[in-house]
Design a protein around this motif. Structure first.
Motif, PDB file in Angstrom:
ATOM      1  N   GLY A   1       0.948  -1.405  -0.386  1.00 23.33           N
ATOM      2  CA  GLY A   1      -0.045  -0.159   0.459  1.00 23.33           C
ATOM      3  C   GLY A   1       0.138   1.410   0.239  1.00 23.33           C
ATOM      4  O   GLY A   1       0.346   2.505   0.054  1.00 23.33           O
ATOM      5  N   ALA A   2       2.545   1.391  -0.371  1.00 21.39           N
ATOM      6  CA  ALA A   2       2.935   1.975  -0.322  1.00 21.39           C
ATOM      7  C   ALA A   2       3.016   3.273   1.101  1.00 21.39           C
ATOM      8  O   ALA A   2       2.966   4.660   1.006  1.00 21.39           O
ATOM      9  N   THR A   3       2.759   2.601   2.216  1.00 21.06           N
ATOM     10  CA  THR A   3       2.654   3.494   2.941  1.00 21.06           C
ATOM     11  C   THR A   3       3.385   2.347   4.480  1.00 21.06           C
ATOM     12  O   THR A   3       3.095   1.462   4.599  1.00 21.06           O
ATOM     13  N   SER A   4       4.110   3.222   5.723  1.00 24.12           N
ATOM     14  CA  SER A   4       4.791   3.041   5.604  1.00 24.12           C
ATOM     15  C   SER A   4       3.809   1.443   7.281  1.00 24.12           C
ATOM     16  O   SER A   4       3.982   0.950   7.534  1.00 24.12           O
ATOM     17  N   THR A   5       2.745   1.896   7.110  1.00 17.93           N
ATOM     18  CA  THR A   5       1.737   1.009   8.599  1.00 17.93           C
ATOM     19  C   THR A   5       0.672   0.059   6.804  1.00 17.93           C
ATOM     20  O   THR A   5       0.064  -0.961   7.294  1.00 17.93           O
ATOM     21  N   THR A   6       1.384   0.167   5.517  1.00 18.89           N
ATOM     22  CA  THR A   6       0.657  -0.941   4.270  1.00 18.89           C
ATOM     23  C   THR A   6       1.197  -1.295   3.619  1.00 18.89           C
ATOM     24  O   THR A   6       1.648  -2.022   2.692  1.00 18.89           O
ATOM     25  N   SER A   7       3.012  -1.149   3.940  1.00 16.71           N
ATOM     26  CA  SER A   7       4.053  -2.187   3.844  1.00 16.71           C
ATOM     27  C   SER A   7       4.595  -2.997   4.253  1.00 16.71           C
ATOM     28  O   SER A   7       5.629  -3.377   4.912  1.00 16.71           O
ATOM     29  N   LYS A   8       3.858  -3.872   5.019  1.00 18.26           N
ATOM     30  CA  LYS A   8       4.557  -4.787   6.356  1.00 18.26           C
ATOM     31  C   LYS A   8       3.739  -6.458   5.764  1.00 18.26           C
ATOM     32  O   LYS A   8       2.839  -6.425   4.681  1.00 18.26           O
ATOM     33  N   ALA A   9       4.980  -7.294   6.115  1.00 16.91           N
ATOM     34  CA  ALA A   9       4.823  -8.399   6.589  1.00 16.91           C
ATOM     35  C   ALA A   9       5.098  -9.236   7.633  1.00 16.91           C
ATOM     36  O   ALA A   9       6.436  -8.593   8.508  1.00 16.91           O
ATOM     37  N   ALA A  10       4.368 -10.783   7.840  1.00 18.77           N
ATOM     38  CA  ALA A  10       4.827 -11.150   8.648  1.00 18.77           C
ATOM     39  C   ALA A  10       4.915 -12.849   7.832  1.00 18.77           C
ATOM     40  O   ALA A  10       4.105 -13.288   6.970  1.00 18.77           O
ATOM     41  N   VAL A  11       5.859 -13.692   8.155  1.00 19.03           N
ATOM     42  CA  VAL A  11       6.648 -14.880   7.840  1.00 19.03           C
ATOM     43  C   VAL A  11       5.466 -15.864   9.051  1.00 19.03           C
ATOM     44  O   VAL A  11       6.263 -15.395  10.020  1.00 19.03           O
ATOM     45  N   VAL A  12       4.636 -17.386   9.318  1.00 18.69           N
ATOM     46  CA  VAL A  12       4.458 -17.191  10.396  1.00 18.69           C
ATOM     47  C   VAL A  12       4.052 -19.055  10.691  1.00 18.69           C
ATOM     48  O   VAL A  12       3.794 -19.307   9.326  1.00 18.69           O
ATOM     49  N   GLY A  13       4.073 -19.585  11.532  1.00 18.33           N
ATOM     50  CA  GLY A  13       4.625 -20.393  11.403  1.00 18.33           C
ATOM     51  C   GLY A  13       4.260 -21.407  12.950  1.00 18.33           C
ATOM     52  O   GLY A  13       5.082 -20.679  14.093  1.00 18.33           O
ATOM     53  N   PRO A  14       4.256 -22.382  12.956  1.00 16.52           N
ATOM     54  CA  PRO A  14       4.987 -23.140  14.446  1.00 16.52           C
ATOM     55  C   PRO A  14       5.780 -22.947  15.314  1.00 16.52           C
ATOM     56  O   PRO A  14       6.898 -22.688  14.303  1.00 16.52           O
ATOM     57  N   SER A  15       5.706 -22.377  16.240  1.00 16.84           N
ATOM     58  CA  SER A  15       7.006 -22.404  17.153  1.00 16.84           C
ATOM     59  C   SER A  15       7.906 -23.536  17.586  1.00 16.84           C
ATOM     60  O   SER A  15       7.944 -24.727  17.829  1.00 16.84           O
ATOM     61  N   ARG A  16       9.693 -22.809  17.097  1.00 18.55           N
ATOM     62  CA  ARG A  16      10.356 -24.227  17.852  1.00 18.55           C
ATOM     63  C   ARG A  16      10.479 -24.115  19.089  1.00 18.55           C
ATOM     64  O   ARG A  16      11.193 -24.540  19.968  1.00 18.55           O
ATOM     65  N   ALA A  17       9.906 -22.956  19.968  1.00 21.88           N
ATOM     66  CA  ALA A  17      10.107 -23.023  21.220  1.00 21.88           C
ATOM     67  C   ALA A  17       8.972 -23.169  22.017  1.00 21.88           C
ATOM     68  O   ALA A  17       8.572 -23.513  21.755  1.00 21.88           O
ATOM     69  N   PRO A  18       9.471 -24.038  23.662  1.00 26.25           N
ATOM     70  CA  PRO A  18       8.518 -24.367  24.341  1.00 26.25           C
ATOM     71  C   PRO A  18       7.280 -23.416  25.121  1.00 26.25           C
ATOM     72  O   PRO A  18       7.935 -22.077  25.022  1.00 26.25           O
ATOM     73  N   ASP A  19       6.520 -23.846  25.171  1.00 25.28           N
ATOM     74  CA  ASP A  19       5.709 -22.777  25.411  1.00 25.28           C
ATOM     75  C   ASP A  19       5.120 -21.620  25.103  1.00 25.28           C
ATOM     76  O   ASP A  19       4.427 -20.408  25.455  1.00 25.28           O
ATOM     77  N   VAL A  20       5.294 -21.762  23.379  1.00 21.18           N
ATOM     78  CA  VAL A  20       4.530 -20.973  22.607  1.00 21.18           C
ATOM     79  C   VAL A  20       4.141 -21.720  20.852  1.00 21.18           C
ATOM     80  O   VAL A  20       4.629 -22.490  20.871  1.00 21.18           O
ATOM     81  N   ASP A  21       3.390 -20.005  21.048  1.00 19.69           N
ATOM     82  CA  ASP A  21       2.254 -21.300  19.985  1.00 19.69           C
ATOM     83  C   ASP A  21       2.639 -20.803  18.609  1.00 19.69           C
ATOM     84  O   ASP A  21       3.354 -21.943  17.599  1.00 19.69           O
ATOM     85  N   ILE A  22       2.982 -19.389  17.964  1.00 21.09           N
ATOM     86  CA  ILE A  22       3.176 -19.154  16.595  1.00 21.09           C
ATOM     87  C   ILE A  22       4.920 -18.268  16.893  1.00 21.09           C
ATOM     88  O   ILE A  22       5.157 -17.549  17.804  1.00 21.09           O
ATOM     89  N   ASP A  23       5.712 -19.156  15.586  1.00 22.60           N
ATOM     90  CA  ASP A  23       7.157 -17.716  15.607  1.00 22.60           C
ATOM     91  C   ASP A  23       6.474 -16.710  14.311  1.00 22.60           C
ATOM     92  O   ASP A  23       5.748 -17.406  13.434  1.00 22.60           O
TER      93      ASP A  23
END
Lengths: 354, 354
Positions: free
Chosen positions: B51-73
């Motif tokens: 979206g060419a603005t700082s608040t609309t040019s964001k992304a994330a890669v999501v997956g199951p966590s490799r850490a104990p007691d965490v759901d999502i990395d």
């Protein structure tokens, strides 16, 4: 509620395209759907698929044509930015190139071995356009290389041809009957040409305002309110709005044109509430037509007969336009070289109705 | 080439979310993919999904966590605008709320009958957050009604909880060892608090500058260069930059805080090169922490023990923040009420490699 849509870049615009069978059948329901999908009421469109700029808040509904000798009908929507409504009065050439690519990619029009002509009708204005999509080997290339000014991104080459563009929106090339008329802007007397070709436009000669038409848009910022006021006046003169009604933002296109130098003309157009980063294609068609209209602010910039080429110098680079005439001197065709690319196929989730 | 992605609004940001298994495994290839998908090299991102603005040019890669007691990395990406690169150094609270909703909607975390706690880890900074997603009846409502300042759009309620936020970026809550220190700004001696909690921040007391912290950002425009200079100095003092290097734009966050009145504090933050329309969530965490840090410019705004509530008065409205302490007086949790909504599921077509 959800709806399927395809995001396609056409030239320097992004358009979400919908097929007729996926969207509501009435204009009212369709408008409500687009307003919701884009979060049009928010000037940042933060809860929707729009890009919150005039060139990224566009949509079209596409389907097989009901007219003979036409392949595809499309309804163009300029979706509001900070206003929960859609303007239905205009056409968009960049979106037309996106629609032609989409029609071939989605199998609505079968691909020919070298290039594929898609016969388009804009149902908002009744305008006819042909778009010739590059299809080497009968398919759309995975490595397309066509470019347009205003972006470094490559796309599929599409030649866009506006057919008999005069009078599409208002019924007359010169809706006021005059190729130029006086107007006062910021205390200066200027000439104003009101033409309807491709789109309704209101053109001012830069020199009348002490400008050149090659200014940086940032420099021209103080002129923006004046030009928006000219648009409001022009809309009334052209019969596109009635006095006392809210002024339309999408029509007519208003712009400043410089002194023609050979086939080069500097141009600075206003789109919605800001300067356009380049030029809308329908405005380019109007400028090409103005050069072939005696008495207009661009009269004489092209030879009075035969085909002619024009270079429109925009803030993003030059846009080349070719025009040809009928035997009686009317503009028969205006052609532009464009590029388009499919960006995404999506299922869009609509927020629950308020 | 194509990749599946989901566009989600979190608070006042839009983020495209990708699942780990759909994207390249190396950071270099992932960055190339995001730069292509967003057309990051173009300041208008016209050939991509951004979206060419700082608040609309964001992304994330999501997956199951490799850490104990965490759901999502999740790996957060601030995708360039007019620069073909990605900044990997920060976290985004709004995207974290989007990720929590996505995790429940896509079945990565099973929904509980009333609300669903998603334990998140930001792998960029190692920060831990919990997000509690509203799931009445064990599902995400089709008619959600949670609101945040800065948009009228309703979304699914998500309570976002930053866990032990102190020292996430630099290893210490007070990277200079002092809760406040002198600085000269526009010829005035002022107190500056440099804290690292949620994000590294540099806070100035409005009164020291003859201001209130409730000014219209347009009124504060003359202060912007001064505040950007403070940020550059603060970055060096906090060990986030070295003298002689180009000053970072994203860290620390710099802002002006008003005189606390009860639990209300006026705040005006700078984001990149302009005033933020509201406040970044990570900055809100830092302000909450500052109120609980003896000697800081906000010391005493919250009671020295027990849970406390704060209303941060931003140009877009009030953001409520709750904080609680550990037995030894450190900030244990900072909680904010947010809203998120799934906008679209898409297949994104990547342009052919240059």
């Amino acid at each position: 509620m959800q709806v399927r849509g395809t995001l396609v870049r056409g030239g320097t615009s992004k358009c979400w395209l919908f097929t007729e069978r996926d969207v509501p059948g009435t204009r009212t329901d369709l408008e409500a759907m687009l307003v919701a999908a884009y979060n049009a009421a928010d000037r940042r469109q933060i809860d929707g698929v729009g890009g919150a700029t005039s060139t990224t808040s566009k949509a079209a509904v596409v389907g097989p044509s009901r007219a003979p000798d036409v392949d595809i009908d499309y309804l163009f929507a300029q979706v509001g930015i900070g206003e929960g409504r859609v303007e239905w009065g205009s056409n968009c050439g960049n979106c037309a190139t996106a629609i032609a690519l989409y029609a071939v990619a989605k199998g609505l029009v079968p691909a020919d071995p070298r290039e594929t002509r898609v016969r388009l009708r804009n149902v908002n204005t009744g305008s006819r356009l042909d778009a010739v999509v590059s299809t080497p080997g009968g398919r759309i290339s995975d490595h397309p290389n066509a470019l347009v000014p205003g972006t470094d991104a490559a796309g599929v080459g599409v030649r866009l041809i506006f057919l008999a563009p005069g009078g599409g929106s208002t019924g007359a090339l010169l809706p006021t009957g005059r190729p130029a008329e006086p107007i006062t802007i910021a205390g200066r007397r200027a000439r104003l040409s009101l033409l309807d070709a491709g789109a309704p436009v209101a053109l001012l000669r830069a020199g009348d305002l002490g400008l050149t038409g090659d200014e940086d848009p940032a420099e021209l910022a103080p002129w923006l309110p004046e030009l928006i006021a000219v648009r409001a006046q022009a809309a009334i003169r052209m019969g596109l709005a009635r006095p006392g009604e809210p002024a339309p933002q999408a029509v007519p296109k208003v712009g400043i044109v410089g002194e023609p130098r050979g086939d080069r003309i500097g141009v600075r157009m206003v789109s919605m509430q800001e300067f356009h980063p380049a030029i809308g294609l329908t405005s380019a068609v109007a400028l090409a037509t103005a050069t072939r209209t005696p008495g207009s602010v661009l009269a004489g910039a092209a030879a009075p007969e035969g085909p002619a080429r024009l270079r429109l110098a925009t803030p993003s680079g030059e846009v080349a336009v070719r025009s040809s005439l009928t035997a009686d001197g009317a503009v028969a065709e205006v052609e532009l070289e464009r590029a388009a690319r499919l960006i995404a196929d999506a299922v869009i989730y609509l927020p629950a109705a308020a």
